[in-house]
Design an enzyme around this catalytic site. Sequence first.
Site, mmCIF file in Angstrom:
data_model
loop_
_atom_site.group_PDB
_atom_site.id
_atom_site.type_symbol
_atom_site.label_atom_id
_atom_site.label_comp_id
_atom_site.label_asym_id
_atom_site.label_seq_id
_atom_site.Cartn_x
_atom_site.Cartn_y
_atom_site.Cartn_z
ATOM 1 N N SER A 51 -12.219 -10.695 45.267
ATOM 2 C CA SER A 51 -11.027 -9.889 45.528
ATOM 3 C C SER A 51 -11.385 -8.405 45.400
ATOM 4 O O SER A 51 -12.343 -7.955 46.031
ATOM 5 C CB SER A 51 -9.882 -10.310 44.621
ATOM 6 O OG SER A 51 -8.647 -9.821 45.131
ATOM 7 N N HIS B 217 -5.683 -17.072 48.909
ATOM 8 C CA HIS B 217 -6.578 -16.103 48.294
ATOM 9 C C HIS B 217 -7.370 -16.695 47.121
ATOM 10 O O HIS B 217 -6.785 -17.215 46.156
ATOM 11 C CB HIS B 217 -5.757 -14.903 47.805
ATOM 12 C CG HIS B 217 -6.579 -13.715 47.471
ATOM 13 N ND1 HIS B 217 -7.337 -13.035 48.404
ATOM 14 C CD2 HIS B 217 -6.773 -13.056 46.292
ATOM 15 C CE1 HIS B 217 -7.955 -12.027 47.820
ATOM 16 N NE2 HIS B 217 -7.636 -12.016 46.537
ATOM 17 N N ASP C 245 -4.504 -16.636 53.659
ATOM 18 C CA ASP C 245 -4.268 -15.693 52.567
ATOM 19 C C ASP C 245 -2.838 -15.157 52.593
ATOM 20 O O ASP C 245 -2.384 -14.622 53.605
ATOM 21 C CB ASP C 245 -5.253 -14.525 52.671
ATOM 22 C CG ASP C 245 -5.493 -13.856 51.323
ATOM 23 O OD1 ASP C 245 -4.509 -13.613 50.607
ATOM 24 O OD2 ASP C 245 -6.667 -13.593 50.999
#
Length: 266
Positions: A74, A249, A193
Amino acid sequence: GDSCCNPVSMGFIQKLVEKKIPGIYVLSLKIGSNLIQDMENSFFMNVNDQVREVCSQLAADPRLKGGYNAMGFSQGGQFLRAVAQRCPSPPMLNLISIGGQHQGRVYGFPRCPGESSHICDWIRKTLDLGAYTKSVQEHLVQAEYWHDPLKEEDYRKNSIFLADINQERGINETYKKNLMALKKFVMVKFLNDTMVDPPISEWFGFYKSGQAKETIPLQETSLYKEDRLGLQEMDKAGKLVFLGVKGDHLHFSEEWFDSTILPFLQ
């Protein structure tokens, strides 16, 4: 919202890599003197200071002096790219960005880590009110890669982190040279996502300027066409790797990680 050694996240990844590649040395970066500080710094420590701290840690570790592979999850993806661009010693060999937001992200703060926490609501309100004000930029991590396509001028002028590493205010030839020294720059995008807006930022794409509906891939951005970071040259040399994985995600299977990511570490 994470820490270096959380047994269900970064700690798990470290153990997984160590198990699958016997004898490998893995440094899971801790920013702060303890795990609580490490977690809090992911929200509140100026990213430029974080990058400096990481560069110091890497330079001080004798086991990395011959070069190392970097893997960021991330926001760690774009932070480690800044390390590659700013700190060439020791040399980063391969950069693996898993869900990193290289053109930033916009709008809200969906699925903020620790969703029940008042911190998440406070961050959302602060971002909406003044992501590009000096005080917010210097003290809120997520504001430092906040990229509003409807306020491009504000972003270019006031973003203290992302606009700098993406060469939005001028060309730093050292950044370009250092990034181009990578053997591979691997970018993983999560195909379902719901946390990153727009998800194509994970492949260095973004919204077409001036609106927030139509997205364009990296190859159609001015960053690529003008080759301000050397990405066009890297692409033509086969150094850019674009991987897609089904899931939301940071949702991936151990099997996918073993077969797709581990080869870049060996």
